[in-house]
Design a protein around this motif. Sequence first.
Motif, PDB file in Angstrom:
ATOM      1  N   VAL A  21      -7.031   4.716  -7.592  1.00 11.64           N
ATOM      2  CA  VAL A  21      -5.804   4.245  -6.959  1.00 11.64           C
ATOM      3  C   VAL A  21      -4.677   5.068  -7.548  1.00 11.64           C
ATOM      4  O   VAL A  21      -4.547   5.160  -8.763  1.00 11.64           O
ATOM      5  CB  VAL A  21      -5.576   2.745  -7.249  1.00 11.64           C
ATOM      6  N   ALA A  25       3.474   5.160  -5.706  1.00  9.33           N
ATOM      7  CA  ALA A  25       3.419   4.813  -4.291  1.00  9.33           C
ATOM      8  C   ALA A  25       3.523   6.078  -3.447  1.00  9.33           C
ATOM      9  O   ALA A  25       4.201   7.029  -3.819  1.00  9.33           O
ATOM     10  CB  ALA A  25       4.555   3.858  -3.961  1.00  9.33           C
ATOM     11  N   ASN A  38       5.032   3.192   0.755  1.00  9.13           N
ATOM     12  CA  ASN A  38       4.265   2.035   1.226  1.00  9.13           C
ATOM     13  C   ASN A  38       4.583   0.777   0.408  1.00  9.13           C
ATOM     14  O   ASN A  38       4.564  -0.332   0.929  1.00  9.13           O
ATOM     15  CB  ASN A  38       2.767   2.340   1.227  1.00  9.13           C
ATOM     16  N   SER A  39       4.886   0.956  -0.902  1.00  6.23           N
ATOM     17  CA  SER A  39       5.245  -0.207  -1.711  1.00  6.23           C
ATOM     18  C   SER A  39       6.574  -0.805  -1.250  1.00  6.23           C
ATOM     19  O   SER A  39       6.741  -2.024  -1.222  1.00  6.23           O
ATOM     20  CB  SER A  39       5.359   0.187  -3.176  1.00  6.23           C
ATOM     21  N   GLY A 113      -0.175  -8.395  -2.154  1.00  2.00           N
ATOM     22  CA  GLY A 113      -1.046  -7.248  -2.402  1.00  2.00           C
ATOM     23  C   GLY A 113      -2.521  -7.593  -2.272  1.00  2.00           C
ATOM     24  O   GLY A 113      -3.362  -6.701  -2.235  1.00  2.00           O
ATOM     25  N   GLY A 119      -3.651  -1.781   1.152  1.00  2.00           N
ATOM     26  CA  GLY A 119      -4.343  -0.821   0.295  1.00  2.00           C
ATOM     27  C   GLY A 119      -5.634  -0.303   0.872  1.00  2.00           C
ATOM     28  O   GLY A 119      -6.226   0.629   0.343  1.00  2.00           O
ATOM     29  N   ARG A 140       0.909  -1.043   0.181  1.00  3.55           N
ATOM     30  CA  ARG A 140       0.484  -1.047  -1.209  1.00  3.55           C
ATOM     31  C   ARG A 140       1.263  -2.133  -1.899  1.00  3.55           C
ATOM     32  O   ARG A 140       2.448  -2.326  -1.630  1.00  3.55           O
ATOM     33  CB  ARG A 140       0.802   0.319  -1.820  1.00  3.55           C
ATOM     34  N   TYR A 223      -1.175  -3.001 -11.224  1.00  6.81           N
ATOM     35  CA  TYR A 223      -1.863  -1.743 -10.953  1.00  6.81           C
ATOM     36  C   TYR A 223      -3.310  -1.813 -11.435  1.00  6.81           C
ATOM     37  O   TYR A 223      -4.235  -1.360 -10.744  1.00  6.81           O
ATOM     38  CB  TYR A 223      -1.126  -0.585 -11.625  1.00  6.81           C
ATOM     39  N   GLU A 226      -5.350  -3.663  -8.977  1.00  2.00           N
ATOM     40  CA  GLU A 226      -5.707  -2.858  -7.801  1.00  2.00           C
ATOM     41  C   GLU A 226      -6.845  -1.898  -8.131  1.00  2.00           C
ATOM     42  O   GLU A 226      -7.777  -1.732  -7.340  1.00  2.00           O
ATOM     43  CB  GLU A 226      -4.490  -2.063  -7.326  1.00  2.00           C
TER      44      GLU A 226
END
Lengths: 284, 71
Positions: A21, A25, A38-39, A113, A119, A140, A223, A226
């Motif tokens: 990942v 972003a 995207n965030s 999220g 994602g 994201r 993070y 993810e």
Amino acid sequence: MLICGAVFATPAMAVEAEPAVSLKAAPLLQIGGFAITNSMLVTWVVALVIIIFAQLATRNIQKVPGGIQNFWEWLVEGLYNFLEGIIGRDLVRKTFWFFATIFIFILFVNWSGLVPGVGTVGWGHYTPNGLFHIDRPLLRGGNADLNMTTAMAAIFFVLWFIWAIQAQGVGGFLKHLFGPKGETTGFIFILMAVIFFMMGWLEVVSILFRPVALSFRLFGNIYAGESLMEAMSTMVPALAWLLPIPFYFMEILVGIVQALVFMLLTAVFTLLIAQHGPQEHAHE
Amino acid sequence: MMLTLLAEMTGSIHVGLAAMGVGIGIGLTGLGMATAVGRNPGAFTPVLVHGILAIAFTEAIVFYALFLLPH
């Protein structure tokens, strides 16, 4: 804040193996020098949903709440009573707007999220072992972007300073940092004053690191979540549908715990500086 | 043997060591908090406040290691 986050993000990006990942972003479209990532998109959508939801709940206020009005009243009142128990009645009246906003916002951004599709929908390529890897997801998690968390921590830092000056005055603020505490007299007092002055500088460094710690704590947790989910769903391709499920529940928990920790820490930092007198701790 | 191994180590070892210590420290804080609440459930809020503060100060050590020391 964008620059700030970029500076923090660069050294880690230099690692040879690219993480599954991406650490930062991905930009979706560029308007002049301003990239919409995207965030940011997720952040805006969540903010919009919260605003619409709150507007709907308060449009037609009933004396006996029901439906979404009941939900919001439960949330806001619960938060208010919880914060009142921690930072005291006077302070909560003044600062509740910030802490409640930060809690509700972080909570819903964290949970957004986890919605399937965030994602996992986007542009990517096929890896040599036949799996499809998303390089540029359309959505994201908002707090998986260091810019977002740094911005929130920076806003708190400014507000903390304003509240500190309002509560203590400039002289009181400096005295709080560098002044001697406790009751000593004579020679010992002078000695203690010197020591406390030195301690003040340590305190200043520790205060300056608070926004860094706040932003990295939230970013790191989300993070890492993810990355964990990505690892779990690609590790064993045949079990990709099963392995992430326990971690989804853990991420729901992490989402609420991190929102709570961010709110509690900012509240306690405010309490520490805005406290009057030596021992006036918030007893219920 | 051991010395050459140590001499060949490069990278941000101090960050790893700091993270290790911080992990132990936060674990101990959590242990203390859980024990305190177990003994006196009524003191939940003050214990939570002090615990969260202690955790925040402990956690800051890893950031000192990350940013204040040259890599």
